[in-house]
Motif scaffolding. Structure first.
Motif, PDB file in Angstrom:
ATOM      1  N   VAL A 199       0.857  -1.181   0.000  1.00  0.00           N
ATOM      2  CA  VAL A 199       0.000   0.000   0.000  1.00  0.00           C
ATOM      3  C   VAL A 199       0.895   1.233   0.000  1.00  0.00           C
ATOM      4  N   LEU A 200       0.436   2.307  -0.647  1.00  0.00           N
ATOM      5  CA  LEU A 200       1.038   3.633  -0.485  1.00  0.00           C
ATOM      6  C   LEU A 200       0.017   4.517   0.223  1.00  0.00           C
ATOM      7  N   GLY A 201       0.422   5.144   1.316  1.00  0.00           N
ATOM      8  CA  GLY A 201      -0.473   6.022   2.048  1.00  0.00           C
ATOM      9  C   GLY A 201       0.203   7.344   2.340  1.00  0.00           C
ATOM     10  N   ALA A 202      -0.589   8.366   2.673  1.00  0.00           N
ATOM     11  CA  ALA A 202      -0.024   9.682   2.953  1.00  0.00           C
ATOM     12  C   ALA A 202      -1.010  10.518   3.762  1.00  0.00           C
ATOM     13  N   ASP A 203      -0.459  11.517   4.469  1.00  0.00           N
ATOM     14  CA  ASP A 203      -1.300  12.421   5.256  1.00  0.00           C
ATOM     15  C   ASP A 203      -1.635  13.689   4.477  1.00  0.00           C
ATOM     16  N   VAL A 204      -1.812  13.525   3.173  1.00  0.00           N
ATOM     17  CA  VAL A 204      -2.228  14.599   2.274  1.00  0.00           C
ATOM     18  C   VAL A 204      -3.377  14.096   1.411  1.00  0.00           C
ATOM     19  N   ALA A 205      -3.895  14.966   0.536  1.00  0.00           N
ATOM     20  CA  ALA A 205      -5.106  14.655  -0.219  1.00  0.00           C
ATOM     21  C   ALA A 205      -4.895  13.687  -1.368  1.00  0.00           C
ATOM     22  N   SER A 206      -3.637  13.403  -1.724  1.00  0.00           N
ATOM     23  CA  SER A 206      -3.375  12.552  -2.878  1.00  0.00           C
ATOM     24  C   SER A 206      -1.980  11.955  -2.769  1.00  0.00           C
ATOM     25  N   ILE A 207      -1.777  10.781  -3.348  1.00  0.00           N
ATOM     26  CA  ILE A 207      -0.425  10.236  -3.413  1.00  0.00           C
ATOM     27  C   ILE A 207       0.359  10.865  -4.562  1.00  0.00           C
ATOM     28  N   ASP A 208      -0.273  11.690  -5.382  1.00  0.00           N
ATOM     29  CA  ASP A 208       0.416  12.575  -6.319  1.00  0.00           C
ATOM     30  C   ASP A 208       0.443  13.966  -5.714  1.00  0.00           C
ATOM     31  N   TYR A 209       1.532  14.690  -5.925  1.00  0.00           N
ATOM     32  CA  TYR A 209       1.635  16.014  -5.312  1.00  0.00           C
ATOM     33  C   TYR A 209       0.627  16.988  -5.930  1.00  0.00           C
ATOM     34  N   GLY A 210       0.376  18.087  -5.243  1.00  0.00           N
ATOM     35  CA  GLY A 210      -0.713  18.992  -5.600  1.00  0.00           C
ATOM     36  C   GLY A 210      -0.786  19.423  -7.049  1.00  0.00           C
ATOM     37  N   PRO A 211       0.334  19.898  -7.655  1.00  0.00           N
ATOM     38  CA  PRO A 211       0.257  20.406  -9.028  1.00  0.00           C
ATOM     39  C   PRO A 211       0.156  19.330 -10.108  1.00  0.00           C
ATOM     40  N   SER A 212       0.142  18.053  -9.737  1.00  0.00           N
ATOM     41  CA  SER A 212       0.149  16.993 -10.749  1.00  0.00           C
ATOM     42  C   SER A 212      -1.047  17.099 -11.691  1.00  0.00           C
ATOM     43  N   THR A 213      -0.768  16.871 -12.963  1.00  0.00           N
ATOM     44  CA  THR A 213      -1.843  16.814 -13.966  1.00  0.00           C
ATOM     45  C   THR A 213      -1.906  15.463 -14.666  1.00  0.00           C
ATOM     46  N   ASP A 214      -0.873  14.620 -14.453  1.00  0.00           N
ATOM     47  CA  ASP A 214      -0.875  13.306 -15.108  1.00  0.00           C
ATOM     48  C   ASP A 214      -1.047  12.150 -14.127  1.00  0.00           C
ATOM     49  N   PHE A 215      -0.951  12.429 -12.813  1.00  0.00           N
ATOM     50  CA  PHE A 215      -1.228  11.453 -11.765  1.00  0.00           C
ATOM     51  C   PHE A 215      -0.454  10.152 -11.958  1.00  0.00           C
ATOM     52  N   THR A 216       0.841  10.308 -12.232  1.00  0.00           N
ATOM     53  CA  THR A 216       1.686   9.156 -12.534  1.00  0.00           C
ATOM     54  C   THR A 216       1.814   8.218 -11.343  1.00  0.00           C
ATOM     55  N   VAL A 217       1.906   8.753 -10.137  1.00  0.00           N
ATOM     56  CA  VAL A 217       2.048   7.881  -8.968  1.00  0.00           C
ATOM     57  C   VAL A 217       0.822   6.994  -8.811  1.00  0.00           C
ATOM     58  N   HIS A 218      -0.353   7.563  -8.981  1.00  0.00           N
ATOM     59  CA  HIS A 218      -1.565   6.739  -8.951  1.00  0.00           C
ATOM     60  C   HIS A 218      -1.504   5.638 -10.004  1.00  0.00           C
ATOM     61  N   ARG A 219      -1.051   5.971 -11.172  1.00  0.00           N
ATOM     62  CA  ARG A 219      -1.015   4.998 -12.269  1.00  0.00           C
ATOM     63  C   ARG A 219       0.003   3.891 -12.004  1.00  0.00           C
ATOM     64  N   ILE A 220       1.143   4.263 -11.439  1.00  0.00           N
ATOM     65  CA  ILE A 220       2.155   3.258 -11.096  1.00  0.00           C
ATOM     66  C   ILE A 220       1.603   2.284 -10.054  1.00  0.00           C
ATOM     67  N   ALA A 221       1.000   2.831  -9.006  1.00  0.00           N
ATOM     68  CA  ALA A 221       0.471   1.996  -7.938  1.00  0.00           C
ATOM     69  C   ALA A 221      -0.675   1.121  -8.437  1.00  0.00           C
ATOM     70  N   ALA A 222      -1.622   1.724  -9.134  1.00  0.00           N
ATOM     71  CA  ALA A 222      -2.803   0.982  -9.582  1.00  0.00           C
ATOM     72  C   ALA A 222      -2.442  -0.140 -10.544  1.00  0.00           C
ATOM     73  N   ALA A 223      -1.484   0.106 -11.433  1.00  0.00           N
ATOM     74  CA  ALA A 223      -1.076  -0.918 -12.393  1.00  0.00           C
ATOM     75  C   ALA A 223      -0.488  -2.137 -11.692  1.00  0.00           C
ATOM     76  N   ALA A 224       0.082  -1.931 -10.505  1.00  0.00           N
ATOM     77  CA  ALA A 224       0.667  -3.023  -9.733  1.00  0.00           C
ATOM     78  C   ALA A 224      -0.309  -3.614  -8.726  1.00  0.00           C
ATOM     79  N   GLY A 225      -1.569  -3.160  -8.757  1.00  0.00           N
ATOM     80  CA  GLY A 225      -2.573  -3.665  -7.821  1.00  0.00           C
ATOM     81  C   GLY A 225      -2.434  -3.106  -6.425  1.00  0.00           C
ATOM     82  N   VAL A 226      -1.733  -1.969  -6.289  1.00  0.00           N
ATOM     83  CA  VAL A 226      -1.463  -1.375  -4.977  1.00  0.00           C
ATOM     84  C   VAL A 226      -2.493  -0.292  -4.670  1.00  0.00           C
TER      85      VAL A 226
END
Length: 294
Positions: free
Chosen positions: A218-245
């Motif tokens: 699992v990836l977790g964080a004490d912020v609103a997203s596992i991608d940083y605020g200015p992200s427009t491509d949400f790569t971290v979400h895509r990396i995690a989701a593709a691996a079933g995380v």
């Protein structure tokens, strides 16, 4: 992180937790079902909760709950009944409505990966296990859009040892102290607009290291997203989701956890077909329980 506007309505509490009897509970293992020499089943493995502090990692849901800016409806709680009934006893009941991705919640892999599992199908073993808390509060204090780097991960491992496979990675930025101030927490509180957000989180390469090389559960964080605020491509979400995380967002109280040694239990609302849902997450931290909490 674009958030679905799907809303779920229920007359039950968000997430149910079984009461812990006295100071210990019995956990049944698969082998416990085998009859012992006397023909009776073994009682199980005793978990003595007096040896742990229990830390709540969850923000309460209510009028001040922070949602992704594109979800403008927020949290709704409608009173259905409250007071004495004709039978002479007290009774209360409510209906609630919430988007999946507000407050402390989980993102299921289907949120950013076609064919990924939904919220109801996440394997439970991914949601219960050893926590690894990576602290970037110092870096984030000087850079609001700071992103975790591989060097940060390596520095953590140099001090605490290599991250073992199956760990629940929790990124501590210090941002939970800003809750429920949406402007301070998100960097912008314009309703319906997510184009000017500012807060720290994971960087792409650090996420690849943790997910693909360290085998994070699992990836977790004490912020609103596992991608940083200015992200427009949400790569971290895509990396995690593709691996079933799955990812856990808007956590709190990470400052009460050690870098290693805590056990996290993160159980979301079991929404069939859902891309996420409200989450109740706790941590068991080895140590004496304060006398007033036993």
């Amino acid at each position: 992180m674009p958030k679905s506007e799907l809303r779920c309505l229920a007359a039950s509490v968000l997430v149910g937790c079984a009461a812990l009897a006295a100071c210990s509970v019995w956990v049944e293992t698969p082998d416990d079902r085998r009859p012992g020499p006397s023909g009776a089943g073994d009682p199980g493995v005793e978990l003595d909760l007096t040896t742990f502090e229990i830390v709540d990692l969850t923000h309460a849901f209510g009028p001040e709950t922070i949602y992704w800016p594109t979800d403008t409806a927020g949290f709704l709680l409608e009173q259905l009944a409250f007071g004495e009934t004709d039978g002479g006893y007290f009774y209360s009941a409510y209906a609630l409505a919430t988007a999946e991705h507000g407050g402390t919640h989980i993102d299921a892999p289907i949120h950013f990966h076609e064919g990924g599992v939904d919220a109801a199908s996440i394997p439970l073993r991914r949601l219960l296990g050893p926590a690894v808390v990576i602290d970037i509060t110092a870096q984030a204090a000087g850079a609001v859009d700071y992103r975790l780097t591989p060097a940060d991960v390596e520095a953590h491992e140099a001090e605490h040892g290599e991250i073992p496979p199956g760990s629940l990675i929790l990124l501590r930025t210090g941002w939970s102290a800003r809750w429920p101030d949406a402007l301070g927490y998100l960097g912008d509180d314009t309703p319906g607009d997510a184009s000017n957000l500012h807060f720290p989180s994971y960087g792409d390469e650090a996420a690849r290291l943790l997910v693909e090389e360290r085998g994070a559960a699992v990836l977790g964080a004490d912020v609103a997203s596992i991608d940083y605020g200015p992200s427009t491509d949400f790569t971290v979400h895509r990396i995690a989701a593709a691996a079933g995380v799955p990812s856990l967002e808007n956590l709190t109280n990470l400052d009460q956890l050690p870098a290693r040694g805590a056990t996290v239990i993160a159980l979301p609302m079991k929404i069939s077909g859902g891309s996420g849902g409200p989450l109740r997450a706790i941590a068991l931290v080895p140590g004496p329980v304060p006398s007033g909490e036993r």
